[in-house]
Scaffold this motif. Structure first.
Motif: not given
Length: 158
Positions: A73-88
């Motif tokens: 969900g949106a919360w997991a995507r924001e808080h449980q993903v590394s910055d590197y993977l968010k950028d990718r």
């Protein structure tokens, strides 16, 4: 008659040995153990890895909760993903990088987790089930020392 007597003797001897074993076990555990029921420590306090790294079981629980049945969900995507993977993920057009797909799967399962202590990473195969019965898989990676635990990377393998 001799056979019957020896069977009865053997049965009595076995019962006596079992009773003695139970008595010795209770005596060794002490009166405090017999009085209070034992409960397992909470999972928050149990660290099976002596270096404080995440274990395979912890990683499996994290991935199962993160992906749920239909994806994060949106919360997991924001808080449980590394910055590197968010950028990718932000630079991946045409599909959801965290699911390695374009749509929402019908079901998600997490496979066995493998940990590489020397590399500091754990991973598992994530299998998605789609309408029509089609399955696809990708690999999800978690850092063993990440605090809090987060999804570090995915490999869609395509």
């Amino acid at each position: 008659m001799l056979r019957t007597a020896s069977r009865k003797t053997a049965a009595v001897a076995a019962a006596g040995a079992a009773a003695l074993g139970l008595t010795l076990t209770l005596a060794a555990s002490g009166p405090a153990a017999a009085a209070a029921p034992r409960t397992a420590p909470s999972s928050d306090t149990v660290r099976t890895d002596p270096n404080g790294r995440h274990t395979a079981a912890e990683i499996h629980r994290f991935l199962a909760a993160f992906y749920g049945h239909h994806g994060p969900g949106a919360w997991a995507r924001e808080h449980q993903v590394s910055d590197y993977l968010k950028d990718r993920a932000a630079h991946t057009e045409g599909y959801d990088l965290l699911l390695c797909a374009q749509n929402t799967p019908r079901e998600i399962t997490i496979g066995k987790v493998t940990t590489a202590q020397s590399a500091g990473v754990g991973w598992a195969t994530v299998t998605t089930l789609w309408d029509g019965g089609q399955r696809s898989s990708f690999t999800a990676y978690v850092g063993l020392e990440s605090r809090p635990i987060v999804l570090q990377d995915v490999d869609c393998g395509q």
